[in-house]
Design an enzyme around this catalytic site. Sequence first.
Site, mmCIF file in Angstrom:
data_model
loop_
_atom_site.group_PDB
_atom_site.id
_atom_site.type_symbol
_atom_site.label_atom_id
_atom_site.label_comp_id
_atom_site.label_asym_id
_atom_site.label_seq_id
_atom_site.Cartn_x
_atom_site.Cartn_y
_atom_site.Cartn_z
ATOM 1 N N GLY A 18 6.459 -5.195 -13.391
ATOM 2 C CA GLY A 18 6.592 -4.044 -14.291
ATOM 3 C C GLY A 18 7.091 -4.428 -15.677
ATOM 4 O O GLY A 18 6.589 -3.923 -16.677
ATOM 5 N N ASN A 59 6.504 -2.529 -2.427
ATOM 6 C CA ASN A 59 6.458 -2.093 -1.033
ATOM 7 C C ASN A 59 5.257 -1.189 -0.771
ATOM 8 O O ASN A 59 4.783 -0.480 -1.661
ATOM 9 C CB ASN A 59 7.778 -1.411 -0.645
ATOM 10 C CG ASN A 59 7.998 -0.139 -1.427
ATOM 11 O OD1 ASN A 59 7.553 0.919 -1.006
ATOM 12 N ND2 ASN A 59 8.639 -0.235 -2.583
ATOM 13 N N CYS A 101 -9.915 3.341 -1.054
ATOM 14 C CA CYS A 101 -8.587 3.682 -1.569
ATOM 15 C C CYS A 101 -7.604 2.631 -1.045
ATOM 16 O O CYS A 101 -7.986 1.761 -0.264
ATOM 17 C CB CYS A 101 -8.176 5.102 -1.165
ATOM 18 S SG CYS A 101 -7.514 5.244 0.511
ATOM 19 N N CYS A 128 12.568 -7.801 24.892
ATOM 20 C CA CYS A 128 13.371 -8.690 25.746
ATOM 21 C C CYS A 128 13.689 -10.002 25.034
ATOM 22 O O CYS A 128 14.735 -10.594 25.252
ATOM 23 C CB CYS A 128 12.731 -8.887 27.117
ATOM 24 S SG CYS A 128 11.392 -10.040 27.091
ATOM 25 N N CYS A 185 -11.652 6.625 6.687
ATOM 26 C CA CYS A 185 -10.269 6.614 6.181
ATOM 27 C C CYS A 185 -9.734 8.050 6.151
ATOM 28 O O CYS A 185 -10.293 8.920 5.484
ATOM 29 C CB CYS A 185 -10.234 6.006 4.786
ATOM 30 S SG CYS A 185 -8.633 6.168 3.993
HETATM 31 N N1 LIG Z 1 9.623 4.311 -4.503
HETATM 32 C C1 LIG Z 1 9.878 3.693 -5.647
HETATM 33 N N2 LIG Z 1 10.041 4.397 -6.778
HETATM 34 C C2 LIG Z 1 10.332 3.774 -7.946
HETATM 35 N N3 LIG Z 1 10.451 2.441 -8.066
HETATM 36 C C3 LIG Z 1 10.291 1.695 -6.984
HETATM 37 C C4 LIG Z 1 9.991 2.278 -5.712
HETATM 38 N N4 LIG Z 1 9.885 1.295 -4.805
HETATM 39 C C5 LIG Z 1 10.119 0.146 -5.470
HETATM 40 N N5 LIG Z 1 10.366 0.365 -6.765
HETATM 41 C C6 LIG Z 1 10.670 -0.640 -7.802
HETATM 42 O O1 LIG Z 1 9.605 -1.550 -7.920
HETATM 43 C C7 LIG Z 1 10.115 -2.753 -8.487
HETATM 44 C C8 LIG Z 1 9.413 -3.914 -7.838
HETATM 45 O O2 LIG Z 1 9.803 -5.068 -8.508
HETATM 46 P P1 LIG Z 1 10.096 -6.481 -7.843
HETATM 47 O O3 LIG Z 1 9.013 -6.769 -6.878
HETATM 48 O O4 LIG Z 1 10.305 -7.469 -8.907
HETATM 49 O O5 LIG Z 1 11.396 -6.181 -7.001
HETATM 50 P P2 LIG Z 1 12.944 -6.354 -7.355
HETATM 51 O O6 LIG Z 1 13.664 -5.359 -6.516
HETATM 52 O O7 LIG Z 1 13.186 -6.291 -8.825
HETATM 53 O O8 LIG Z 1 13.227 -7.830 -6.887
HETATM 54 P P3 LIG Z 1 13.796 -8.378 -5.492
HETATM 55 O O9 LIG Z 1 13.254 -7.452 -4.426
HETATM 56 O O10 LIG Z 1 13.202 -9.742 -5.415
HETATM 57 O O11 LIG Z 1 15.289 -8.344 -5.605
HETATM 58 C C9 LIG Z 1 11.613 -2.759 -8.246
HETATM 59 O O12 LIG Z 1 12.280 -2.712 -9.486
HETATM 60 C C10 LIG Z 1 11.853 -1.516 -7.424
HETATM 61 O O13 LIG Z 1 13.069 -0.877 -7.742
HETATM 62 ZN ZN LIG Z 2 -9.254 5.536 1.896
#
Ligand SMILES: Nc1ncnc2c1ncn2[C@@H]1O[C@H](COP(=O)(O)OP(=O)(O)OP(=O)(O)O)[C@@H](O)[C@H]1O
Ligand SMILES: [Zn+2]
Length: 630
Positions: free
Chosen positions: A38, A127, A167, A183, A432
């Site tokens: 980001g 995630n 998607c 287990c 889907c």
């Molecule tokens: N549901 C969400 N809403 C808003 N922001 C999100 C959400 N889920 C994740 N993020 C943000 O997306 C970003 C992903 O960035 P990155 O993969 O670099 O993770 P990070 O948390 O900065 O690093 P690390 O997990 O290695 O400590 C993070 O800043 C996280 O806070």
């Molecule tokens: Zn789909």
Amino acid sequence: MSHPHVDRYASLKLVYGNDLIEFVRENKVLVVGAGGIGCELLKNLVLSGFENIEIIDLDTIDISNLNRQFLFRQRHVGESKAKIAKETALTFNPKCNIVAHHGNIKQSAYGLDFFKQFKLVINALDNVDARRHVNRLCLAANIPMLDGGTAGYLGQVKSYQKGFTECYECKGNRNTEKTYAVCTIRSNPSKMIHCVVWAKLLFDRLFGKISDSNEISTGFEEILKATEDFPQRVFDKVFVHDIRELSQMKNKEVWNTGKPPEPLTDEYLKILRQNNPNAEKRAGVKDQIIWTPDECVQILLKSLSSLKQRREQSSEPLSFDKDDEDALNLVTSASNLRAFNFHIPPSSRFDIKSMAGNIVPAIATTNAIIAGLLVCEAFKVMKSIHMNQGKESSVNHVTECLQTDCLAKTVVKGRKNTIILPVSMGPPNKKCFVCSSNSVTVFVNCDKMSLERFVQDVLQNKLALKEPSVLSNDDLIYECGEELEQDQIELIQKRQKEMLKDTGIVDGSELIVEDFSQDISWKVIVKHMPDIEVEEFYVEGDEPPKAATQENHIPSSSGVVNNLDNVVMNIDDGDDGCVCVTDQQEERKRLDERRNELKRKRAEVENNLSEDTNPLKEKKQEDEVILLDD
Ligand SMILES: Nc1ncnc2c1ncn2[C@@H]1O[C@H](COP(=O)(O)OP(=O)(O)OP(=O)(O)O)[C@@H](O)[C@H]1O
Ligand SMILES: [Zn+2]
């Protein structure tokens, strides 16, 4: 750079033309996530003429982010990522209008109306759960979505648009955490990861939310009540008594490590002390030194005591966080002590942290490549939208985009030195349930699964719904939302505990599951699987459990995904430049209208059926009697 007579976009205009640059300057894009990708992305966007950007991130800056999230400095630790990313990016291009949101993209404030203001949404998330949510909102709002992701040296950019491409969930991007047989975790580990999974369950059992899945042994209730000696009693129970019982299992063949486990008695600790090959290796980075058995015991007792205190002071259960000192110390020491029990070599706090936090090291250059590619794709999409104004939703704007994989090394036959590999995006998958069929079959044991677990495990965790309501035979049997009245909450709480079959959900039941926060209405077909355990449920398209009678499985960790969901949002009014949406009235109104409509419908159905032929009515009356009895 910012000399008044120099057009900062001059070279961009040569490449993309005046019109497109003007269009890009005027129209809004949303960036979701202000982490590794980001930050790079925001910097690229503001330098490429994107002047109207909203960025959202739920997190605050951690010291560990500074090695790759270059918009942040040490003085920013603890501040909102979105807000600081905005401030730093503005110094690169002060012309920009950036709105920063410190919040979770899953909050209802960021619903359909919020999404509709953007021409394009770009994910820079870490995630699956949040990506699935954004996918659904982009489908509902009919906005193209770009998604970037990295894992170490691997990276990927994909471009999605409703009706034209697959998607995000077409190929089954589920919350697929690795699982281990129960287990193995509870009584027969053979690798350190098994001990780490167990230690996280221990953490949850003692200080977190108690559930069937973290019931690693019986008898914790008494110990938890203990006012004195709590740490020692936990130690004696899980590393001595439980292990002694286990070791008395007759058949020596059953042990995965080839030897029965050994309780951590004084004698065994003495032997470990004498034979400890790590005793001398005390130099090096602190976190990479492997603790001795005695250190593990001391650190375990200390962390248990401090977590117990914290739990007592907190109204909420604690949840494991790899960056929480006490939590990580507990999991590291408990994992190692269990490893000593089972003759598994111990590991350092550093290694256990990556196992417990599912960490793949982040590489700044991979993030930079992916962020660069995302901006290239963003230009293609914006160009198409610009050329087809007025028919935004009927034109394929991602037609020139390609799935781009960034590879660690050349793996493609006949393509020497290829590390950036373009591949075509697939078409929508007709099956889907998210973008095409709106119908999904779930395989569950209706006799053993409660409505509560159905909602939490199947609808919320597996199918990534946020606030599902469930209609069975036109009866609204489950709903959630802040605006429910007390009597509705009580009724739901009571019904939640019932097994599915007792709520009328049986083999072949067709449920209507709706989630207004994601603009979703699905038909959920239930197939009753009498031979599977509660945890073994699966969803159409998943691989079913190998044998119905097989041992059940538990997730490798409580999961980064879940932890993010649990983060308490810090919403304020934005006088520090961090805008947060508070108006949820529209959403509420819609939910209320829908609820009233459902009530009317239900009343009609009930009135149309005579007293003695209406099983729903009988059921309801029973419920009411039970309520009164209470
Ligand atoms: N549901 C969400 N809403 C808003 N922001 C999100 C959400 N889920 C994740 N993020 C943000 O997306 C970003 C992903 O960035 P990155 O993969 O670099 O993770 P990070 O948390 O900065 O690093 P690390 O997990 O290695 O400590 C993070 O800043 C996280 O806070
Ligand atoms: Zn789909």
